[in-house]
Scaffold this motif. Structure first.
Motif, short mmCIF file in Angstrom:
data_model
loop_
_atom_site.label_atom_id
_atom_site.label_comp_id
_atom_site.label_asym_id
_atom_site.label_seq_id
_atom_site.Cartn_x
_atom_site.Cartn_y
_atom_site.Cartn_z
N VAL A 1 0.84 -1.21 0.00
CA VAL A 1 0.00 0.00 0.00
C VAL A 1 0.87 1.25 0.00
O VAL A 1 0.65 2.18 -0.80
N ARG A 2 1.84 1.29 0.90
CA ARG A 2 2.69 2.48 0.97
C ARG A 2 3.44 2.71 -0.33
O ARG A 2 3.56 3.84 -0.82
N THR A 3 3.97 1.63 -0.92
CA THR A 3 4.72 1.77 -2.16
C THR A 3 3.82 2.23 -3.29
O THR A 3 4.20 3.10 -4.09
N SER A 4 2.62 1.65 -3.40
CA SER A 4 1.70 2.05 -4.47
C SER A 4 1.38 3.54 -4.39
O SER A 4 1.30 4.24 -5.40
N ARG A 5 1.18 4.03 -3.18
CA ARG A 5 0.81 5.43 -3.00
C ARG A 5 1.98 6.37 -3.31
O ARG A 5 1.78 7.41 -3.96
N VAL A 6 3.18 6.02 -2.85
CA VAL A 6 4.35 6.85 -3.17
C VAL A 6 4.62 6.84 -4.67
O VAL A 6 4.95 7.87 -5.27
N LEU A 7 4.48 5.69 -5.28
CA LEU A 7 4.69 5.57 -6.72
C LEU A 7 3.69 6.44 -7.48
O LEU A 7 4.06 7.12 -8.45
N ALA A 8 2.45 6.45 -7.06
CA ALA A 8 1.43 7.27 -7.72
C ALA A 8 1.76 8.75 -7.61
O ALA A 8 1.68 9.50 -8.60
N SER A 9 2.15 9.20 -6.43
CA SER A 9 2.39 10.63 -6.22
C SER A 9 3.70 11.10 -6.84
O SER A 9 3.87 12.30 -7.09
N SER A 10 4.62 10.18 -7.09
CA SER A 10 5.93 10.58 -7.63
C SER A 10 6.03 10.40 -9.15
O SER A 10 6.78 11.12 -9.81
N HIS A 11 5.25 9.46 -9.71
CA HIS A 11 5.39 9.16 -11.13
C HIS A 11 4.08 9.11 -11.91
O HIS A 11 4.07 8.77 -13.10
N TYR A 12 2.97 9.46 -11.25
CA TYR A 12 1.67 9.44 -11.92
C TYR A 12 1.42 8.10 -12.60
O TYR A 12 0.82 7.99 -13.65
N ALA A 13 1.97 7.06 -12.00
CA ALA A 13 1.79 5.69 -12.51
C ALA A 13 1.83 4.78 -11.31
O ALA A 13 2.71 4.89 -10.47
N SER A 14 0.86 3.91 -11.21
CA SER A 14 0.82 3.03 -10.06
C SER A 14 -0.06 1.85 -10.38
O SER A 14 -0.31 1.52 -11.55
N GLY A 15 -0.55 1.19 -9.35
CA GLY A 15 -1.42 0.04 -9.49
C GLY A 15 -1.82 -0.42 -8.11
O GLY A 15 -1.71 0.34 -7.14
N GLY A 16 -2.26 -1.67 -8.00
CA GLY A 16 -2.74 -2.17 -6.73
C GLY A 16 -1.70 -2.98 -5.99
O GLY A 16 -0.51 -2.65 -5.96
N TRP A 17 -2.17 -4.08 -5.42
CA TRP A 17 -1.31 -4.91 -4.57
C TRP A 17 -0.08 -5.41 -5.32
O TRP A 17 1.05 -5.32 -4.80
N SER A 18 -0.28 -5.96 -6.52
CA SER A 18 0.85 -6.54 -7.26
C SER A 18 1.87 -5.48 -7.63
O SER A 18 3.08 -5.70 -7.51
N VAL A 19 1.39 -4.34 -8.10
CA VAL A 19 2.31 -3.28 -8.50
C VAL A 19 3.09 -2.77 -7.29
O VAL A 19 4.30 -2.55 -7.35
N GLY A 20 2.40 -2.57 -6.17
CA GLY A 20 3.09 -2.13 -4.97
C GLY A 20 4.16 -3.11 -4.52
O GLY A 20 5.26 -2.71 -4.12
N ALA A 21 3.85 -4.40 -4.60
CA ALA A 21 4.82 -5.42 -4.20
C ALA A 21 6.00 -5.47 -5.15
O ALA A 21 7.17 -5.51 -4.73
N VAL A 22 5.73 -5.48 -6.45
CA VAL A 22 6.80 -5.54 -7.44
C VAL A 22 7.69 -4.30 -7.38
O VAL A 22 8.92 -4.39 -7.43
N ALA A 23 7.07 -3.13 -7.24
CA ALA A 23 7.86 -1.89 -7.17
C ALA A 23 8.70 -1.83 -5.90
O ALA A 23 9.81 -1.29 -5.91
N THR A 24 8.20 -2.38 -4.80
CA THR A 24 8.99 -2.45 -3.57
C THR A 24 10.30 -3.19 -3.82
O THR A 24 11.39 -2.73 -3.45
N VAL A 25 10.20 -4.35 -4.46
CA VAL A 25 11.37 -5.18 -4.70
C VAL A 25 12.28 -4.55 -5.74
O VAL A 25 13.52 -4.53 -5.58
#
Length: 381
Positions: A263-287
């Motif tokens: 959740v935290r990663t998805s939200r930071v990704l959205a606010s920093s890059h105007y691109a995000s997603g849900g659970w999978s995107v947050g998990a993949v972007a974390t790693v």
């Protein structure tokens, strides 16, 4: 025609006219994820599969239905029945519209409300199971309901995304797009659920990049890599069964990510890059972000983002939902915990393991004891 690393020919998905709904599937954009999400001079490439009409599984839905039709398994106008947590359901709804089939989907109460409404809007009939299976959880309960629906209509067809090899073959074009867009790829970061895109993309990529390193991303509570099954909030990755499409030999390491982190990663990704997603995107972007910090600076990292943020407005991006689930109570980790074996202990937060085992290789009476499963992910290290 492209070949797998074993030399077997791959049959590519049918080409759809671009003026049709299915014709816009594929050729999704790449985005560089750098500052401020990553540190200066660090970052990774993200493949934005959310630019497909429904998400990454549009690719395999179209492919599986087309191949079943060619083989005579799916008659004209016959129903398509499948278990889904959401994204494949969108793809099958698209395939049903494209090829003229009614679609019935079986899900569980964890499906996002927005997703259920979307599927109904796209013409699918949604069945929701009400009780989990005693050992196989919601996933097995859904599959049992699928079996009931198939028994009631002998003409109905189930793609069986968990075990259908077409689910793997469908993703060769995605690998070819990656090569065309970024050229050399050193590390691929992929979510693992049914095993389709992690196996299909990595196999095809290794024909171009033999030394490719593949990092699988799972969720806590998932059994895929030998952990015990527990209740899961995160959708779109993980499993409470062992799909046959998971290619354990392709992975060099695995990470389990918890919902707080996602959740935290998805939200930071959205606010920093105007691109995000849900659970999978947050998990993949974390790693992927952690890898960009810890791998050599010359290494080219590609992460596959399976979908976009739109279907998660009731969950990942809903403060009330996240507060109710306790997902805003603690800060995310900067580095993962580590375990030496995937069955060393039950993980409850972001954790990494570089010894990948195939839990399906356990002897029937071996239980979950260390050393009773094949180690399959160490050959390339």
């Amino acid at each position: 025609m492209p070949e797998t690393s074993a030399g077997r020919l791959l049959t590519l998905p049918p080409t759809m006219p671009q003026h049709t709904p299915a014709g816009v599937v594929g050729n999704t954009p790449m985005l560089w994820i750098g500052e401020p999400f990553c540190a200066p001079r660090q970052g990774f490439w993200a493949k934005l599969e959310g630019h497909n009409p429904g998400g990454i599984k549009d690719r395999t839905a179209i492919y599986m239905v087309a191949r079943a039709t060619e083989r005579g398994q799916l008659a004209p106008g016959a129903p398509i029945v499948e278990s889904t947590s959401g994204t494949l359901g969108l793809g099958l709804a698209l395939a049903g519209i494209t090829f003229g089939h009614p679609v019935a989907l079986v899900t569980d109460p964890g499906m996002e409300p927005l997703m259920a409404r979307l599927l109904a809007a796209y013409g699918a009939v949604v069945h929701t199971v009400t009780e989990p299976h005693p050992t196989g959880g919601w996933q097995q309960a859904r599959r049992d309901r699928v079996a009931e629906l198939l028994a009631a209509d002998p003409a109905a067809y189930c793609p069986d995304q968990y075990n259908n090899p077409d689910n793997v073959a469908a993703y060769a074009p995605l690998a070819h797009e990656l090569i065309a867009q970024v050229g050399r790829i050193d590390t691929l970061v992929v979510a693992v659920g049914t095993g389709g895109h992690s196996a299909g993309v990595s196999r095809a990529l290794r024909t171009f990049c033999p030394h490719l390193r593949v990092v699988g991303v799972d969720t806590i509570g998932s059994t895929i890599f030998g952990q015990p099954a527990r209740p899961r909030i995160m959708r779109g990755l993980g499993s409470s069964i062992h799909p046959r499409n998971v290619d354990y030999g392709t992975f060099d390491e695995v990470h389990w990510v918890d919902p707080v982190q996602a959740v935290r990663t998805s939200r930071v990704l959205a606010s920093s890059h105007y691109a995000s997603g849900g659970w999978s995107v947050g998990a993949v972007a974390t790693v992927a972000r952690w890898l960009s910090r810890t791998r050599p600076a010359t290494e080219r990292i590609v992460a596959i983002f399976p979908d976009g943020p739109q279907r998660y407005f009731d969950t990942v991006f809903n403060d009330d939902f996240c507060a109710e689930k306790g997902l805003l109570d603690r800060p995310p980790l900067d580095v993962p915990d580590e375990i030496a074996d995937t069955r060393e202990r039950t993980v409850t937060r972001w954790t990494r393991c570089t010894r990948v085992v195939d839990p399906r290789a356990l002897a029937p009476d071996a239980g979950a004891g260390a050393g009773s499963a094949d180690v399959v992910g160490e050959a390339r290290r």
